[in-house]
Design a protein around this motif. Structure first.
Motif, PDB file in Angstrom:
ATOM      1  N   ALA A 163      31.333  44.159  29.057  1.00 32.74           N
ATOM      2  CA  ALA A 163      31.776  45.508  29.170  1.00 32.74           C
ATOM      3  C   ALA A 163      33.052  45.646  28.845  1.00 32.74           C
ATOM      4  CB  ALA A 163      31.033  46.489  30.169  1.00 32.74           C
ATOM      5  N   PHE A 164      33.759  45.190  29.899  1.00 31.01           N
ATOM      6  CA  PHE A 164      35.245  45.380  30.163  1.00 31.01           C
ATOM      7  C   PHE A 164      36.188  44.223  30.102  1.00 31.01           C
ATOM      8  CE2 PHE A 164      32.663  47.927  33.223  1.00 31.01           C
ATOM      9  CZ  PHE A 164      32.948  49.107  32.741  1.00 31.01           C
ATOM     10  N   GLY A 165      35.713  43.097  29.576  1.00 31.71           N
ATOM     11  CA  GLY A 165      36.478  41.846  29.187  1.00 31.71           C
ATOM     12  C   GLY A 165      36.550  41.086  30.362  1.00 31.71           C
ATOM     13  N   LEU A 166      36.821  39.581  30.365  1.00 29.29           N
ATOM     14  CA  LEU A 166      37.194  38.841  31.399  1.00 29.29           C
ATOM     15  C   LEU A 166      38.374  38.916  32.398  1.00 29.29           C
ATOM     16  CD1 LEU A 166      35.530  36.344  32.123  1.00 29.29           C
ATOM     17  CD2 LEU A 166      36.831  35.017  30.811  1.00 29.29           C
ATOM     18  N   ASN A 167      39.423  39.127  31.328  1.00 29.01           N
ATOM     19  CA  ASN A 167      40.652  39.297  32.402  1.00 29.01           C
ATOM     20  C   ASN A 167      40.381  40.316  33.344  1.00 29.01           C
ATOM     21  OD1 ASN A 167      41.867  37.154  31.166  1.00 29.01           O
ATOM     22  ND2 ASN A 167      42.736  38.499  29.660  1.00 29.01           N
ATOM     23  N   ALA A 168      40.223  41.702  33.092  1.00 31.26           N
ATOM     24  CA  ALA A 168      39.957  42.827  33.977  1.00 31.26           C
ATOM     25  C   ALA A 168      39.076  42.633  34.789  1.00 31.26           C
ATOM     26  CB  ALA A 168      39.493  44.158  33.146  1.00 31.26           C
ATOM     27  N   VAL A 169      37.800  41.930  34.741  1.00 24.79           N
ATOM     28  CA  VAL A 169      37.012  41.646  35.792  1.00 24.79           C
ATOM     29  C   VAL A 169      37.504  40.733  36.867  1.00 24.79           C
ATOM     30  CG1 VAL A 169      34.550  40.680  36.318  1.00 24.79           C
ATOM     31  CG2 VAL A 169      34.980  42.290  34.185  1.00 24.79           C
ATOM     32  N   LEU A 170      37.939  39.563  36.479  1.00 29.44           N
ATOM     33  CA  LEU A 170      38.882  38.494  37.224  1.00 29.44           C
ATOM     34  C   LEU A 170      39.807  39.087  38.039  1.00 29.44           C
ATOM     35  CD1 LEU A 170      38.738  35.313  35.402  1.00 29.44           C
ATOM     36  CD2 LEU A 170      36.896  36.240  37.250  1.00 29.44           C
ATOM     37  N   LYS A 171      40.479  39.959  37.431  1.00 35.61           N
ATOM     38  CA  LYS A 171      41.560  40.810  38.536  1.00 35.61           C
ATOM     39  C   LYS A 171      41.005  41.768  39.480  1.00 35.61           C
ATOM     40  CE  LYS A 171      45.200  41.106  35.050  1.00 35.61           C
ATOM     41  NZ  LYS A 171      45.948  41.995  34.046  1.00 35.61           N
ATOM     42  N   VAL A 172      39.702  42.562  38.992  1.00 38.65           N
ATOM     43  CA  VAL A 172      39.072  43.228  40.021  1.00 38.65           C
ATOM     44  C   VAL A 172      38.416  42.573  41.321  1.00 38.65           C
ATOM     45  CG1 VAL A 172      37.021  44.653  40.487  1.00 38.65           C
ATOM     46  CG2 VAL A 172      38.503  45.039  38.608  1.00 38.65           C
ATOM     47  N   VAL A 173      37.837  41.148  40.974  1.00 39.19           N
ATOM     48  CA  VAL A 173      37.054  40.208  41.762  1.00 39.19           C
ATOM     49  C   VAL A 173      38.297  39.540  42.845  1.00 39.19           C
ATOM     50  CG1 VAL A 173      36.018  38.101  42.197  1.00 39.19           C
ATOM     51  CG2 VAL A 173      35.383  39.606  40.546  1.00 39.19           C
ATOM     52  N   SER A 174      39.511  39.680  42.254  1.00 39.81           N
ATOM     53  CA  SER A 174      40.602  38.910  43.256  1.00 39.81           C
ATOM     54  C   SER A 174      40.723  39.844  44.545  1.00 39.81           C
ATOM     55  CB  SER A 174      41.878  39.027  42.250  1.00 39.81           C
ATOM     56  OG  SER A 174      42.447  39.916  42.089  1.00 39.81           O
ATOM     57  N   VAL A 175      40.376  41.139  44.537  1.00 39.41           N
ATOM     58  CA  VAL A 175      40.505  42.082  45.420  1.00 39.41           C
ATOM     59  C   VAL A 175      39.604  41.901  46.646  1.00 39.41           C
ATOM     60  CG1 VAL A 175      41.196  44.252  46.011  1.00 39.41           C
ATOM     61  CG2 VAL A 175      41.691  43.570  43.866  1.00 39.41           C
ATOM     62  N   LEU A 176      38.528  41.226  46.319  1.00 40.80           N
ATOM     63  CA  LEU A 176      37.335  41.070  47.288  1.00 40.80           C
ATOM     64  C   LEU A 176      37.521  40.550  48.574  1.00 40.80           C
ATOM     65  CD1 LEU A 176      34.206  40.112  45.077  1.00 40.80           C
ATOM     66  CD2 LEU A 176      34.553  42.363  46.303  1.00 40.80           C
ATOM     67  N   PRO A 177      38.485  39.392  48.417  1.00 38.53           N
ATOM     68  CA  PRO A 177      38.868  38.740  49.728  1.00 38.53           C
ATOM     69  C   PRO A 177      39.324  39.665  50.964  1.00 38.53           C
ATOM     70  CG  PRO A 177      39.101  37.393  48.076  1.00 38.53           C
ATOM     71  CD  PRO A 177      39.134  38.621  47.427  1.00 38.53           C
ATOM     72  N   ILE A 178      39.997  40.747  50.449  1.00 36.06           N
ATOM     73  CA  ILE A 178      40.613  41.741  51.535  1.00 36.06           C
ATOM     74  C   ILE A 178      39.411  42.249  52.546  1.00 36.06           C
ATOM     75  CG2 ILE A 178      41.468  44.036  51.825  1.00 36.06           C
ATOM     76  CD1 ILE A 178      42.993  43.501  49.279  1.00 36.06           C
ATOM     77  N   LEU A 179      38.148  42.377  52.008  1.00 35.17           N
ATOM     78  CA  LEU A 179      37.126  42.739  52.680  1.00 35.17           C
ATOM     79  C   LEU A 179      36.777  41.773  53.906  1.00 35.17           C
ATOM     80  CD1 LEU A 179      34.492  44.090  50.034  1.00 35.17           C
ATOM     81  CD2 LEU A 179      36.113  45.490  51.636  1.00 35.17           C
ATOM     82  N   GLY A 180      37.128  40.562  53.770  1.00 38.84           N
ATOM     83  CA  GLY A 180      37.066  39.404  54.355  1.00 38.84           C
ATOM     84  C   GLY A 180      37.525  39.727  55.865  1.00 38.84           C
ATOM     85  N   LEU A 181      38.583  40.524  55.991  1.00 41.71           N
ATOM     86  CA  LEU A 181      39.218  40.907  57.366  1.00 41.71           C
ATOM     87  C   LEU A 181      38.387  41.415  58.238  1.00 41.71           C
ATOM     88  CD1 LEU A 181      42.779  42.284  55.780  1.00 41.71           C
ATOM     89  CD2 LEU A 181      42.115  40.090  56.637  1.00 41.71           C
ATOM     90  N   LEU A 182      37.152  41.856  57.737  1.00 41.12           N
ATOM     91  CA  LEU A 182      35.871  42.776  58.574  1.00 41.12           C
ATOM     92  C   LEU A 182      35.656  41.600  59.611  1.00 41.12           C
ATOM     93  CD1 LEU A 182      33.994  44.505  56.070  1.00 41.12           C
ATOM     94  CD2 LEU A 182      35.749  45.458  57.973  1.00 41.12           C
TER      95      LEU A 182
END
Length: 421
Positions: A385-404
């Motif tokens: 739907a949105f393209g590979l580059n856009a999705v991988l940039k969004v996924v790169s933010v996920l590790p921030i949740l690991g600070l929990l």
């Protein structure tokens, strides 16, 4: 042959709470640990080969990104659903010979992949692979727990590093076998799985001897009672662990499954060149898995978990913007750091809910596969739907949740919980 059987590890808690805090040192059976780690390598190599050959299957069968994701979904979801079931059953009735049976199921799946003419037969084949993995993991984790003696972190690391090494080998196997031979290259893996089944039979004999020599005592009316407040604390900690598994598994899936497509599209690399990056990521991940478990024995489970998540954040944010050269060191360091918490997560959960080794192992590893399955489908649909580059940039933010991770109870706190009982 003397198999150096040691007494059950469940007695550790009673020894520690008997009034003296004398360390309960039990031997580590490295021969069994190394054997089960090698079989884990084979098991996870087969699993990792499936997403690694998706570019080949996609081109040969004209699959969409969604269909490619569904193949991984079928593989991982089968394993994730069945692992807790197998774990719960084996906690009540340990069954050593489930180990070679699981590898036999995986062999059938590999044969199916080699001869599948289309999308639906590939799906059926990966179901067999996933079922074989589901049977293997809980019982194999129990074997590692028993053979580990008093060095649980090290034992789980040895076991898990086999799996991570298998994931790294999958990229190389794809480049050397599947690229020149195509689907029929899977036939070579049946030789490996049959050899692994033979090793599993030997491990099962040791396992059977262990439980015969040290049967679990059945004592009615002595079940541990847990206060409502403690139940809430344990439930909250398990919820945090699930969040960490979500973060690690979705990010791991994005690198292993979809990052090669970005490398090929963005830098005009061929599949063999792109797989070198994935090999680096998986190989350093195996090293991180080994180091993380060993370090957790010394510095604490939660501390290593926190480092593995917090240390990944800046590297993950930088990766989508790196060129082909800088992507090499980035994926290598990311693999080392993010996977340093993998075996630690399993041991932490086992110590959080003691006495349910198979169930907890099935839940943690099974949940990882399940989340990976959902991630594969979701990321595939988002990419269409949105393209590979856009999705991988969004996924790169996920590790921030690991600070929990900071919200988890410390190792000292967990020991205090059970020393009070």
């Amino acid at each position: 042959m003397n198999l150096a059987l040691q007494p059950p590890l469940e007695n550790i808690a009673s020894i520690q709470t008997a009034g003296t805090l004398k360390p309960d040192v039990k031997p580590t059976v490295f021969r069994i640990l190394i054997a089960i780690s090698i079989v884990h390598l084979v098991n996870d190599t087969i699993q990792a080969v499936i997403p690694a050959i998706l570019p080949i299957l996609k081109n040969a069968m004209n699959l969409s990104y969604m269909q490619a994701g569904m193949i991984v979904f079928a593989l991982n979801m089968t394993s994730s659903v069945m692992q807790p079931v197998v774990g719960l059953y084996s906690d009540r009735k340990p069954t050593p010979y489930l180990l070679p049976i699981g590898m036999a199921l995986m062999t059938l799946g590999v044969l199916g992949i080699a001869f599948s003419p289309g999308y639906w037969t590939i799906l059926l084949s990966v179901l067999f692979v996933g079922l074989g993995s589901a049977v293997f993991h809980p019982e194999a984790s129990r074997v590692a727990y028993m053979a580990g003696g008093s060095r649980r972190g090290l034992a789980q690391s040895i076991f898990q590093v086999g799996g991570n090494s298998g994931q790294s080998l999958a990229a190389i196997m794809t480049a050397l076998i599947f690229v020149p031979l195509g689907q029929l290259g899977a036939l070579w893996f049946t030789v490996i799985t049959l050899a692994a089944a033979a090793v599993q039979i030997s491990i099962a004999k040791w396992y059977q001897g262990y439980i015969k020599a040290h049967p679990m005592p059945v004592k009615k009316g002595t079940a541990r009672t847990v206060s409502p407040e403690r139940k809430k604390q344990i439930t909250f900690a398990l919820a945090v662990i699930m969040c960490l598994l979500f973060v690690r598994t979705w990010y791991h899936s994005s690198i292993m499954i979809y990052y090669p497509f970005q490398l090929m599209e963005k830098f005009n690399l061929n599949l063999q060149q792109a797989q070198i990056y994935i090999f680096l990521f998986a190989a350093t991940g195996a090293l991180g898995t080994f180091l993380g478990g060993s370090l957790s024995d010394k510095f604490g489970r939660r501390n290593v978990l926190f480092f593995s998540m917090a240390g990944t954040v800046p590297l993950a944010l930088a990766l989508p913007y790196a060129d082909a050269f800088w992507a090499y060191p980035l994926v290598a360091v990311i693999g080392l750091v993010v996977m340093s918490g993998w075996s630690v997560t399993v041991v932490y959960a086992q110590e959080l809910v003691p006495g349910m080794i198979g169930t907890v192992s099935g839940l943690t590893t099974g949940l990882s596969f399940g989340l990976g399955a959902l991630g594969a489908v979701a990321l595939g649909g988002m990419t269409d739907a949105f393209g590979l580059n856009a999705v991988l940039k969004v996924v790169s933010v996920l590790p921030i949740l690991g600070l929990l991770t900071f919200l988890l109870p410390t190792d000292k706190k967990i020991k205090e919980w059970y020393s009070e009982e």
